[in-house]
Write a protein that holds these residues in place. Structure first.
Motif, PDB file in Angstrom:
ATOM      1  N   LEU A 128       0.823  -1.209   0.000  1.00  0.00           N
ATOM      2  CA  LEU A 128       0.000   0.000   0.000  1.00  0.00           C
ATOM      3  C   LEU A 128       0.859   1.262   0.000  1.00  0.00           C
ATOM      4  O   LEU A 128       0.523   2.249  -0.675  1.00  0.00           O
ATOM      5  CB  LEU A 128      -0.940  -0.006   1.209  1.00  0.00           C
ATOM      6  N   ASN A 129       1.951   1.239   0.738  1.00  0.00           N
ATOM      7  CA  ASN A 129       2.847   2.396   0.751  1.00  0.00           C
ATOM      8  C   ASN A 129       3.523   2.583  -0.604  1.00  0.00           C
ATOM      9  O   ASN A 129       3.742   3.717  -1.049  1.00  0.00           O
ATOM     10  CB  ASN A 129       3.889   2.236   1.857  1.00  0.00           C
ATOM     11  N   PHE A 130       3.839   1.474  -1.267  1.00  0.00           N
ATOM     12  CA  PHE A 130       4.428   1.541  -2.603  1.00  0.00           C
ATOM     13  C   PHE A 130       3.421   2.126  -3.597  1.00  0.00           C
ATOM     14  O   PHE A 130       3.765   2.984  -4.428  1.00  0.00           O
ATOM     15  CB  PHE A 130       4.861   0.143  -3.042  1.00  0.00           C
ATOM     16  N   ILE A 131       2.164   1.685  -3.480  1.00  0.00           N
ATOM     17  CA  ILE A 131       1.105   2.203  -4.352  1.00  0.00           C
ATOM     18  C   ILE A 131       0.925   3.703  -4.141  1.00  0.00           C
ATOM     19  O   ILE A 131       0.795   4.471  -5.100  1.00  0.00           O
ATOM     20  CB  ILE A 131      -0.219   1.462  -4.084  1.00  0.00           C
ATOM     21  N   GLU A 132       0.925   4.130  -2.877  1.00  0.00           N
ATOM     22  CA  GLU A 132       0.759   5.545  -2.569  1.00  0.00           C
ATOM     23  C   GLU A 132       1.884   6.377  -3.182  1.00  0.00           C
ATOM     24  O   GLU A 132       1.658   7.475  -3.718  1.00  0.00           O
ATOM     25  CB  GLU A 132       0.714   5.764  -1.056  1.00  0.00           C
ATOM     26  N   THR A 133       3.107   5.856  -3.132  1.00  0.00           N
ATOM     27  CA  THR A 133       4.250   6.567  -3.720  1.00  0.00           C
ATOM     28  C   THR A 133       4.081   6.703  -5.228  1.00  0.00           C
ATOM     29  O   THR A 133       4.326   7.775  -5.805  1.00  0.00           O
ATOM     30  CB  THR A 133       5.562   5.821  -3.410  1.00  0.00           C
ATOM     31  N   LEU A 134       3.648   5.637  -5.889  1.00  0.00           N
ATOM     32  CA  LEU A 134       3.431   5.678  -7.341  1.00  0.00           C
ATOM     33  C   LEU A 134       2.328   6.668  -7.692  1.00  0.00           C
ATOM     34  O   LEU A 134       2.420   7.380  -8.710  1.00  0.00           O
ATOM     35  CB  LEU A 134       3.083   4.281  -7.857  1.00  0.00           C
ATOM     36  N   GLN A 135       1.276   6.727  -6.862  1.00  0.00           N
ATOM     37  CA  GLN A 135       0.197   7.684  -7.111  1.00  0.00           C
ATOM     38  C   GLN A 135       0.695   9.117  -6.961  1.00  0.00           C
ATOM     39  O   GLN A 135       0.371   9.980  -7.779  1.00  0.00           O
ATOM     40  CB  GLN A 135      -0.965   7.433  -6.140  1.00  0.00           C
ATOM     41  N   GLN A 136       1.494   9.366  -5.921  1.00  0.00           N
ATOM     42  CA  GLN A 136       2.022  10.706  -5.689  1.00  0.00           C
ATOM     43  C   GLN A 136       2.928  11.155  -6.834  1.00  0.00           C
ATOM     44  O   GLN A 136       2.978  12.340  -7.175  1.00  0.00           O
ATOM     45  CB  GLN A 136       2.812  10.739  -4.366  1.00  0.00           C
ATOM     46  N   ASN A 137       3.626  10.206  -7.451  1.00  0.00           N
ATOM     47  CA  ASN A 137       4.529  10.523  -8.562  1.00  0.00           C
ATOM     48  C   ASN A 137       3.812  10.547  -9.908  1.00  0.00           C
ATOM     49  O   ASN A 137       4.445  10.765 -10.954  1.00  0.00           O
ATOM     50  CB  ASN A 137       5.679   9.510  -8.620  1.00  0.00           C
ATOM     51  N   GLY A 138       2.506  10.297  -9.889  1.00  0.00           N
ATOM     52  CA  GLY A 138       1.735  10.323 -11.127  1.00  0.00           C
ATOM     53  C   GLY A 138       1.923   9.110 -12.002  1.00  0.00           C
ATOM     54  O   GLY A 138       1.555   9.122 -13.191  1.00  0.00           O
ATOM     55  N   GLN A 139       2.503   8.039 -11.457  1.00  0.00           N
ATOM     56  CA  GLN A 139       2.763   6.830 -12.250  1.00  0.00           C
ATOM     57  C   GLN A 139       1.571   5.882 -12.277  1.00  0.00           C
ATOM     58  O   GLN A 139       1.560   4.926 -13.050  1.00  0.00           O
ATOM     59  CB  GLN A 139       4.002   6.115 -11.705  1.00  0.00           C
ATOM     60  N   ILE A 140       0.582   6.120 -11.424  1.00  0.00           N
ATOM     61  CA  ILE A 140      -0.667   5.352 -11.423  1.00  0.00           C
ATOM     62  C   ILE A 140      -1.816   6.346 -11.540  1.00  0.00           C
ATOM     63  O   ILE A 140      -1.899   7.299 -10.755  1.00  0.00           O
ATOM     64  CB  ILE A 140      -0.845   4.514 -10.138  1.00  0.00           C
ATOM     65  N   PRO A 141      -2.688   6.181 -12.535  1.00  0.00           N
ATOM     66  CA  PRO A 141      -3.814   7.118 -12.691  1.00  0.00           C
ATOM     67  C   PRO A 141      -4.841   6.933 -11.572  1.00  0.00           C
ATOM     68  O   PRO A 141      -5.218   5.812 -11.251  1.00  0.00           O
ATOM     69  CB  PRO A 141      -4.405   6.728 -14.047  1.00  0.00           C
ATOM     70  N   VAL A 142      -5.274   8.022 -10.972  1.00  0.00           N
ATOM     71  CA  VAL A 142      -6.290   7.984  -9.930  1.00  0.00           C
ATOM     72  C   VAL A 142      -7.648   8.211 -10.600  1.00  0.00           C
ATOM     73  O   VAL A 142      -7.878   9.269 -11.196  1.00  0.00           O
ATOM     74  CB  VAL A 142      -6.041   9.059  -8.858  1.00  0.00           C
ATOM     75  N   LEU A 143      -8.520   7.225 -10.513  1.00  0.00           N
ATOM     76  CA  LEU A 143      -9.819   7.307 -11.182  1.00  0.00           C
ATOM     77  C   LEU A 143     -10.915   7.856 -10.287  1.00  0.00           C
ATOM     78  O   LEU A 143     -11.939   8.315 -10.772  1.00  0.00           O
ATOM     79  CB  LEU A 143     -10.226   5.906 -11.674  1.00  0.00           C
ATOM     80  N   LEU A 144     -10.686   7.810  -8.944  1.00  0.00           N
ATOM     81  CA  LEU A 144     -11.727   8.256  -8.029  1.00  0.00           C
ATOM     82  C   LEU A 144     -11.100   8.854  -6.775  1.00  0.00           C
ATOM     83  O   LEU A 144     -10.133   8.312  -6.233  1.00  0.00           O
ATOM     84  CB  LEU A 144     -12.635   7.083  -7.634  1.00  0.00           C
ATOM     85  N   ARG A 145     -11.647   9.969  -6.340  1.00  0.00           N
ATOM     86  CA  ARG A 145     -11.189  10.596  -5.106  1.00  0.00           C
ATOM     87  C   ARG A 145     -12.366  10.663  -4.135  1.00  0.00           C
ATOM     88  O   ARG A 145     -13.435  11.130  -4.492  1.00  0.00           O
ATOM     89  CB  ARG A 145     -10.645  12.002  -5.369  1.00  0.00           C
ATOM     90  N   VAL A 146     -12.110  10.209  -2.904  1.00  0.00           N
ATOM     91  CA  VAL A 146     -13.139  10.271  -1.876  1.00  0.00           C
ATOM     92  C   VAL A 146     -12.632  11.160  -0.749  1.00  0.00           C
ATOM     93  O   VAL A 146     -11.560  10.910  -0.190  1.00  0.00           O
ATOM     94  CB  VAL A 146     -13.451   8.863  -1.311  1.00  0.00           C
ATOM     95  N   PRO A 147     -13.348  12.231  -0.407  1.00  0.00           N
ATOM     96  CA  PRO A 147     -12.874  13.142   0.641  1.00  0.00           C
ATOM     97  C   PRO A 147     -12.678  12.429   1.963  1.00  0.00           C
ATOM     98  O   PRO A 147     -13.382  11.477   2.262  1.00  0.00           O
ATOM     99  CB  PRO A 147     -13.999  14.170   0.733  1.00  0.00           C
TER     100      PRO A 147
END
Length: 205
Positions: free
Chosen positions: A186-205
């Motif tokens: 999960l921490n690895f996924i979060e890092t990839l998301q922060q770097n824009g390497q994984i597209p975020v399709l949904l944001r939940v506040p």
């Protein structure tokens, strides 16, 4: 859905849990964390989740130590099994909350809580039915004196020495540690998301 079918599904615990774990990881991949990285909430969730996952992993290894090589032959009533009938499920529930917090994702946390509340009580009932049929009165006596899910520490007992089947325990260690591995993922996924390497399709506040 009939009770018989539900119990059949409950017996597929390992397969169902693995499928659900994959779905949770996919949900974490394509939905953004609900809290900003580096915020106080982020640090609090990280610390809390790591604490819960450490408790979960140590507790699961503790339980596996007592059942490795024995669970198919006798009712285990020592160590963690002296204070609660299903210590593996108890510590797994702690781990599930830890994973939900580690994801910092409200959807992931909600999915984990709902899954455990709906599926694992049925799994526990199914397992108790099987063990009662296998061990008879010995297991019924165990049920009478030991709580099902919430541990009662005052009941604790354990021999001064306990023989462990090392080969089986080593094989089971992987299942005792997979919550920590998901935390790392999960921490690895979060890092990839922060770097824009994984597209975020949904944001939940």
């Amino acid at each position: 859905m009939s009770g018989t079918l539900l119990f059949k599904i409950a017996r597929l615990r390992v397969m169902v849990s693995r499928i659900f774990a994959v779905l949770v990881v996919l949900l974490a991949i394509f939905t953004a964390p609900s809290f900003k990285q580096g915020s106080w909430a982020d640090m609090l969730l990280e610390t809390s989740s790591l604490f819960l996952l450490t408790v979960c992993s140590i507790g699961r290894l503790w339980a596996l130590l007592y059942i490795s090589g024995y669970k198919s032959h006798e009712v285990i009533t020592d160590g963690p099994y002296s204070i609660v009938r299903h210590p593996l499920y108890f510590f797994s529930s702690i781990g599930a909350i830890g994973i939900g917090l580690a994801s910092e994702n409200i959807l992931v946390l909600a999915a984990l809580v709902i899954f455990y509340l709906l599926y694992y009580p049925l799994t526990i009932l199914s397992e108790e039915r099987t063990l009662t049929g296998k061990f008879g009165q010995a297991y019924l006596d165990y049920i009478k004196r030991t709580p099902r899910f919430l541990p009662k520490p005052s009941l604790y007992k354990s021999p001064s020495q306990f023989v462990v089947n090392a080969d089986i325990f080593l094989k089971n260690m992987a299942t005792g540690m997979w919550f920590i591995w998901i935390f790392i993922l999960l921490n690895f996924i979060e890092t990839l998301q922060q770097n824009g390497q994984i597209p975020v399709l949904l944001r939940v506040p």
